[in-house]
Design a protein around this motif. Sequence first.
Motif, mmCIF file in Angstrom:
data_model
loop_
_atom_site.group_PDB
_atom_site.id
_atom_site.type_symbol
_atom_site.label_atom_id
_atom_site.label_comp_id
_atom_site.label_asym_id
_atom_site.label_seq_id
_atom_site.Cartn_x
_atom_site.Cartn_y
_atom_site.Cartn_z
ATOM 1 N N LYS A 195 0.848 -1.195 0.000
ATOM 2 C CA LYS A 195 0.000 0.000 0.000
ATOM 3 C C LYS A 195 0.882 1.243 0.000
ATOM 4 O O LYS A 195 1.814 1.348 0.784
ATOM 5 C CB LYS A 195 -0.899 -0.010 1.237
ATOM 6 N N PHE A 196 0.604 2.140 -0.922
ATOM 7 C CA PHE A 196 1.357 3.390 -0.943
ATOM 8 C C PHE A 196 0.408 4.549 -1.258
ATOM 9 O O PHE A 196 -0.624 4.376 -1.901
ATOM 10 C CB PHE A 196 2.500 3.340 -1.969
ATOM 11 N N GLY A 197 0.776 5.712 -0.764
ATOM 12 C CA GLY A 197 -0.075 6.880 -0.928
ATOM 13 C C GLY A 197 0.719 8.106 -1.327
ATOM 14 O O GLY A 197 1.909 8.216 -1.030
ATOM 15 N N VAL A 198 0.060 9.012 -2.006
ATOM 16 C CA VAL A 198 0.653 10.275 -2.442
ATOM 17 C C VAL A 198 -0.219 11.413 -1.919
ATOM 18 O O VAL A 198 -1.436 11.424 -2.148
ATOM 19 C CB VAL A 198 0.764 10.358 -3.974
ATOM 20 N N THR A 199 0.391 12.340 -1.218
ATOM 21 C CA THR A 199 -0.305 13.517 -0.696
ATOM 22 C C THR A 199 0.448 14.761 -1.134
ATOM 23 O O THR A 199 1.680 14.784 -1.053
ATOM 24 C CB THR A 199 -0.379 13.473 0.839
ATOM 25 N N PHE A 200 -0.277 15.764 -1.619
ATOM 26 C CA PHE A 200 0.402 16.979 -2.057
ATOM 27 C C PHE A 200 -0.465 18.199 -1.783
ATOM 28 O O PHE A 200 -1.680 18.106 -1.599
ATOM 29 C CB PHE A 200 0.750 16.900 -3.556
ATOM 30 N N GLU A 201 0.209 19.351 -1.786
ATOM 31 C CA GLU A 201 -0.460 20.640 -1.571
ATOM 32 C C GLU A 201 0.357 21.715 -2.283
ATOM 33 O O GLU A 201 1.574 21.797 -2.117
ATOM 34 C CB GLU A 201 -0.537 20.962 -0.078
ATOM 35 N N VAL A 202 -0.309 22.514 -3.127
ATOM 36 C CA VAL A 202 0.345 23.651 -3.776
ATOM 37 C C VAL A 202 0.350 24.807 -2.773
ATOM 38 O O VAL A 202 -0.704 25.299 -2.374
ATOM 39 C CB VAL A 202 -0.377 24.057 -5.066
ATOM 40 N N ILE A 203 1.536 25.218 -2.355
ATOM 41 C CA ILE A 203 1.630 26.211 -1.289
ATOM 42 C C ILE A 203 1.956 27.607 -1.798
ATOM 43 O O ILE A 203 1.885 28.567 -1.034
ATOM 44 C CB ILE A 203 2.676 25.785 -0.237
ATOM 45 N N ASP A 204 2.293 27.732 -3.087
ATOM 46 C CA ASP A 204 2.563 29.072 -3.603
ATOM 47 C C ASP A 204 2.575 29.034 -5.126
ATOM 48 O O ASP A 204 2.927 28.031 -5.741
ATOM 49 C CB ASP A 204 3.917 29.586 -3.091
ATOM 50 N N GLY A 205 2.149 30.161 -5.725
ATOM 51 C CA GLY A 205 2.232 30.306 -7.167
ATOM 52 C C GLY A 205 0.894 30.343 -7.878
ATOM 53 O O GLY A 205 0.129 29.382 -7.805
ATOM 54 N N TYR A 258 -4.077 10.464 -2.411
ATOM 55 C CA TYR A 258 -4.437 9.275 -3.169
ATOM 56 C C TYR A 258 -3.727 8.063 -2.573
ATOM 57 O O TYR A 258 -2.532 8.118 -2.262
ATOM 58 C CB TYR A 258 -4.045 9.444 -4.638
ATOM 59 N N THR A 259 -4.452 6.984 -2.430
ATOM 60 C CA THR A 259 -3.913 5.756 -1.846
ATOM 61 C C THR A 259 -4.188 4.595 -2.791
ATOM 62 O O THR A 259 -5.305 4.446 -3.297
ATOM 63 C CB THR A 259 -4.542 5.480 -0.473
ATOM 64 N N PHE A 260 -3.169 3.764 -3.025
ATOM 65 C CA PHE A 260 -3.287 2.626 -3.925
ATOM 66 C C PHE A 260 -2.635 1.404 -3.294
ATOM 67 O O PHE A 260 -1.855 1.511 -2.343
ATOM 68 C CB PHE A 260 -2.604 2.899 -5.267
ATOM 69 N N VAL A 261 -2.926 0.261 -3.873
ATOM 70 C CA VAL A 261 -2.202 -0.983 -3.578
ATOM 71 C C VAL A 261 -1.498 -1.389 -4.856
ATOM 72 O O VAL A 261 -2.143 -1.591 -5.894
ATOM 73 C CB VAL A 261 -3.156 -2.097 -3.105
ATOM 74 N N ALA A 262 -0.176 -1.471 -4.799
ATOM 75 C CA ALA A 262 0.607 -1.749 -5.998
ATOM 76 C C ALA A 262 0.231 -3.122 -6.560
ATOM 77 O O ALA A 262 0.395 -4.139 -5.880
ATOM 78 C CB ALA A 262 2.094 -1.704 -5.672
#
Length: 208
Positions: free
Chosen positions: A46-56, A84-88
């Motif tokens: 299980k792996f996940g990706v988290t992101f946030e645009v903080i400027d621009g 987003y969370t997935f299972v490879a």
Amino acid sequence: METTLAKLVLTLCGLIMLSTAAQAFIVNVDAHNEECFFENVEGGTKFGVTFEVIDGGFYDVDIKITGPDQHVMHESEKESSGKYTFVAPSKGVYTVCFNNERSSMTPKLIMFSIELGEPPQRAPGAPGQEEVGHTKLEDMILELSGTLTSVKHEQEYMHVRDKIHRSVNESTNSRVVLWSTFEALVLVLMTVGQVYYLKRFFEVKRVV
């Protein structure tokens, strides 16, 4: 029995260190550019990706997540944040790309993290009842580790959002203050001008 307990204690200590050392990364994506990051993931992990645009700009960016066979697992446009969370499905290199090609001149500053769970590990053969109990306990500990990491990252993102909103509010407040000052100055000048004009008008009348 003692060896198994020692292993569990080491696992618990490891997850505490992992949750403490977990941190997000910050990348600057220039206009008309794309930044990609790669992670080698075991199948079934299980792996996940988290992101946030903080400027621009308008705080948005395109994101694309692909598997080792170039299969697109997720793709979205003009996102300011996401989780987003997935299972490879298979072992290989997974790619996370942030695309800022839609921006004409504004770079985007992005904070993101890639979280990996523990790959599924089971001893060959039928485990005994005691081993099954310890295996379940290990699974619970690993699940707790993932939860602690997610909570930590969520706190980081909430802190960043608070900074962004505070910055926007302060900028808006400064513009309102400047505009109000400008309006007050214009009103004072108009008042002085009207008084001066009326005074001159009556002086001319008096002379005539």
